[in-house]
Enzyme design. Structure first.
Site, mmCIF file in Angstrom:
data_model
loop_
_atom_site.group_PDB
_atom_site.id
_atom_site.type_symbol
_atom_site.label_atom_id
_atom_site.label_comp_id
_atom_site.label_asym_id
_atom_site.label_seq_id
_atom_site.Cartn_x
_atom_site.Cartn_y
_atom_site.Cartn_z
ATOM 1 N N GLN A 1 -5.032 -1.390 9.538
ATOM 2 C CA GLN A 1 -4.982 -2.740 8.968
ATOM 3 C C GLN A 1 -5.652 -3.738 9.919
ATOM 4 O OE1 GLN A 1 -3.836 -3.458 5.900
ATOM 5 N NE2 GLN A 1 -4.188 -5.648 6.089
ATOM 6 N N ASP B 1 -11.415 2.929 4.008
ATOM 7 C CA ASP B 1 -11.853 1.524 3.968
ATOM 8 C C ASP B 1 -13.383 1.422 3.863
ATOM 9 O OD1 ASP B 1 -10.047 -0.628 4.013
ATOM 10 O OD2 ASP B 1 -9.511 -0.254 6.101
ATOM 11 N N LYS C 1 0.841 -1.204 0.000
ATOM 12 C CA LYS C 1 0.000 0.000 0.000
ATOM 13 C C LYS C 1 0.873 1.250 0.000
ATOM 14 C CE LYS C 1 -3.879 -2.224 2.274
ATOM 15 N NZ LYS C 1 -4.416 -2.701 3.545
#
Ligand code: GUN
Length: 297
Positions: free
Chosen positions: A98, A121, A54
């Protein structure tokens, strides 16, 4: 019939190119550089690989990358303090924590501490509610990637029968909402669904996101249907080797389907590309600028 292969790797590259174009324009015309912060708690090897990837791709499209690697022993309060700092940092337009988090943390509480406008997200309860009511939101990356590929392949999805296999908060449920938003007739199938093969056989679009290696076989697929395989499962390939397979049995499904995403090289690469797309979208919204077209739901 032999299915058209939907090349997620190439599609993801085209999304990143669009993102990079928007980032360049934002810099040139507004002096703004979108920034993405990724927070990793603990040492999970798979998560470390994702986070590295990422960060690398964020920099490659011209955005700022902020990485926070916190030890396993981090308390929930310490993590919440990091999130608070990022919520208030004007250089940060997107925040991703995460998952999975270590077991001593309450993931819902942590995710809901992120500013919903920076929740790239799309997991914050506000974004879940906005998506469910058809309002502008941040959309979870994997389902957004699937939607982009489906729109590209079909043009309009209106009136098509879609069956989503799997009911997770990360993929299954938001995928169903997005397909409904594009006027599909949507069924969510799961482990308790009766005669699941017959349900899937009605589908013009199948999205498989159950995490069961090669569960969906060609005899489940309506001839000509589009199969989007979200699964990434590592299985024993004998002689001490492993190989990656999806939730769909590729060869048998590809014989019947009209189009199919491979594993690897299908949905997987789209997830990070959509994370970058969400970050540029969040940056535009935060600055009251028009959002990039084709990068949102
Ligand atoms: N872990 C595996 N997939 C994801 C994802 O899409 N977002 C976050 N935050 N963690 C993940």
């Amino acid at each position: 019939m032999s299915a058209t292969v939907i090349d997620g790797k190439a599609f993801a590259a085209s999304v990143r190119e669009k993102v990079a174009g928007h980032v360049a324009r934002l810099k040139e015309e507004q002096g703004i550089v979108p920034g993405l912060a990724v927070v990793l708690v603990g040492e999970d090897p798979a998560s470390q690989v994702y986070v590295r990837s990422k960060g690398k791709q964020t920099v490659e499209v011209g955005m700022k990358s902020f990485e926070y690697k916190l030890p396993d022993t981090t308390t929930e309060d310490e993590l919440l303090a990091v999130i608070d700092k990022l919520n208030n940092d004007p250089q940060v337009h997107g925040i991703l924590v995460q998952l999975p988090l270590p077991s001593h943390m309450n993931s819902d509480l942590v995710i809901n501490a992120i500013d919903p406008a920076k929740d790239v997200d799309g997991f914050h309860i506000s974004n879940v509610g906005l998506l469910g009511t058809g309002q502008k939101s941040m959309v979870p990356c994997t389902p957004l990637g699937c939607l982009m590929m489906l729109r590209d392949h079909h043009g309009s999805l209106s009136g098509l029968n879609a069956v989503v296999i799997g009911r997770s908060n990360i993929v299954g449920k938001p995928m169903a909402q997005l397909l409904l938003g594009d006027s599909c007739t949507v069924t969510i199938a799961h482990s308790r669904t009766k005669d699941i093969e017959a349900v899937v056989r009605q589908a013009d679009i199948v999205v498989a996101a159950v995490g069961r290696p090669e569960m969906v076989t060609g005899d489940w697929i309506k001839p000509g249907a589009t199969v989007i395989d979200v699964g990434i499962n590592r299985i024993d390939a004998g002689e001490g080797k492993t190989r990656l397979v999806g939730d769909c049995h590729y060869d048998s499904c590809a014989e019947v389907a009209g189009a199919i995403t491979p594993v690897p090289g299908g949905v997987g690469p789209m997830t990070i590309a959509c994370l970058l797309a969400n970050t540029v979208t969040a940056c535009c919204r935060a600055n009251g600028l028009p959002e990039p077209k084709g990068l949102t739901a």
